[in-house]
Design a protein around this motif. Sequence first.
Motif, short mmCIF file in Angstrom:
data_model
loop_
_atom_site.label_atom_id
_atom_site.label_comp_id
_atom_site.label_asym_id
_atom_site.label_seq_id
_atom_site.Cartn_x
_atom_site.Cartn_y
_atom_site.Cartn_z
N PRO A 9 -5.48 -21.56 4.74
CA PRO A 9 -4.61 -22.66 5.03
C PRO A 9 -5.20 -23.71 5.28
O PRO A 9 -5.30 -25.07 4.71
CB PRO A 9 -3.56 -22.36 6.13
CG PRO A 9 -3.83 -21.00 6.12
CD PRO A 9 -5.03 -20.31 5.65
N HIS A 10 -6.53 -23.79 6.06
CA HIS A 10 -7.22 -25.03 6.33
C HIS A 10 -7.92 -25.60 5.17
O HIS A 10 -7.92 -26.84 4.98
CB HIS A 10 -8.29 -24.61 7.47
CG HIS A 10 -7.83 -24.21 8.79
ND1 HIS A 10 -7.23 -25.16 9.67
CD2 HIS A 10 -7.37 -22.95 9.41
CE1 HIS A 10 -6.78 -24.46 10.67
NE2 HIS A 10 -6.93 -22.96 10.38
N LEU A 13 -5.17 -27.29 3.33
CA LEU A 13 -5.04 -28.73 3.75
C LEU A 13 -6.10 -29.45 3.55
O LEU A 13 -5.81 -31.03 3.18
CB LEU A 13 -4.78 -28.70 5.01
CG LEU A 13 -3.31 -27.89 5.53
CD1 LEU A 13 -3.38 -27.54 6.85
CD2 LEU A 13 -2.28 -28.83 5.21
N TRP A 243 0.31 -27.26 -1.11
CA TRP A 243 -0.69 -26.95 -0.21
C TRP A 243 -0.27 -27.40 1.25
O TRP A 243 -0.53 -26.73 2.19
CB TRP A 243 -2.11 -27.61 -0.42
CG TRP A 243 -2.56 -27.03 -1.78
CD1 TRP A 243 -2.29 -25.48 -2.35
CD2 TRP A 243 -3.71 -27.11 -2.39
NE1 TRP A 243 -3.28 -25.27 -3.18
CE2 TRP A 243 -4.13 -26.32 -3.54
CE3 TRP A 243 -4.52 -28.23 -2.58
CZ2 TRP A 243 -5.32 -26.37 -4.29
CZ3 TRP A 243 -5.54 -28.38 -3.42
CH2 TRP A 243 -5.95 -27.60 -3.97
N TYR A 244 0.31 -28.68 1.34
CA TYR A 244 0.87 -29.26 2.35
C TYR A 244 1.84 -28.20 3.00
O TYR A 244 1.78 -27.84 4.40
CB TYR A 244 1.07 -30.55 2.50
CG TYR A 244 1.86 -31.09 3.88
CD1 TYR A 244 0.68 -31.41 5.06
CD2 TYR A 244 3.13 -31.44 3.93
CE1 TYR A 244 1.34 -31.89 6.02
CE2 TYR A 244 3.53 -32.08 5.19
CZ TYR A 244 2.69 -32.36 6.20
OH TYR A 244 2.94 -32.91 7.28
N GLY A 247 0.43 -25.16 4.55
CA GLY A 247 -0.18 -25.35 5.87
C GLY A 247 0.79 -25.53 6.82
O GLY A 247 0.47 -25.18 8.10
N ALA A 256 -0.93 -29.28 10.65
CA ALA A 256 -1.14 -29.60 9.40
C ALA A 256 -0.94 -31.04 9.13
O ALA A 256 -2.03 -31.49 8.26
CB ALA A 256 0.14 -29.07 8.58
N TYR A 259 -4.42 -33.06 9.19
CA TYR A 259 -5.26 -33.10 8.04
C TYR A 259 -5.04 -34.51 7.56
O TYR A 259 -6.03 -34.81 6.63
CB TYR A 259 -5.17 -32.02 7.20
CG TYR A 259 -5.98 -30.79 7.82
CD1 TYR A 259 -7.30 -30.49 7.41
CD2 TYR A 259 -5.17 -29.95 8.81
CE1 TYR A 259 -7.96 -29.44 7.89
CE2 TYR A 259 -6.02 -28.80 9.40
CZ TYR A 259 -7.18 -28.67 8.96
OH TYR A 259 -7.93 -27.45 9.34
#
Length: 304
Positions: A9-10, A13, A243-244, A247, A256, A259
């Motif tokens: 997830p990181h 993000l 992707w957001y 996250g 989230a 980022y």
Amino acid sequence: MQLNPRFGPHLRLIGMAVLWGASWPAGRIIAQSMPPLAGASLRFLLAALVLIPWLYWAGGLQQLKNWSAQRWLGMAAAGATGVLGYAAFFLSGLQHLPAGKAALVITLNPVMTLLMAAWIFKERLNTIIATGMALAIAGAVVVLSHGQPATLLQGGMGVGELLILGCVVCWVLYTLIGRWMLTGVDALSTTTVTSTIGACMLLAASLVVEGPSAMASAVHSGTTAWIALLFLAFGATALAYAWYFDGVKALGAGAASGYITLVPLFGVLISAYLLGETIDIPMLLGGAMAITGTAIMHWGRARH
């Protein structure tokens, strides 16, 4: 060697921040090649081709028929501000302003949103948040004034800067409308419906303001402009939002959203690399202040 799944997830993000940062030089390329309203309408019409099937696959289309008139009104208002207004100011501003500088001005988004939320919704602000706000605003002023803040009092701001500030106003309105009228709606439904409504509004505005020839001009733009447009539609919109959302689901909305602080940094660096834009001392100093201030704000909210 297999990557630790906790990092997934990181990494996504960070990828989101890169894609959103790259949207500024892409927008600059489009703004130099296409009429702004026509280009913006094509961007969101193309994005809708991905978002609508995605919403259907996620089982979200069925719930739309149960929405109240007030919710649809909220979606229309959000589409008018967050898509029509923001996209129009975005590409119009990038006709006059370097992409890297514009990306730094947008650091005002969370500051102004939080200030308005504190006023309207009585959100409490602590000392850390206030410190971050002050630093972010001071940094944006340095960028806007080319390192000479006194010139802003003498009307020294250009058309490009004013148009990008229009983006800030539209984003604040979009966020506040979402909080007021769209509570309980998932992010994918909101993104899909507001993007589709906004695309239709942009198309209508382009036909009225720019004329039918503008769309023909946009369609027949060069290969570079179309690559930038396809990137905005599928990369900076559909993929970045995917992707957001991933996250947010894995880490929570607060972590989230932190980022997003990286977006203007990537915007400046990618604009310098792709477009050869100069990073001068006021941009460097003001950008560092604005990005640091935004990060402090996020930290303050996490501790709130």
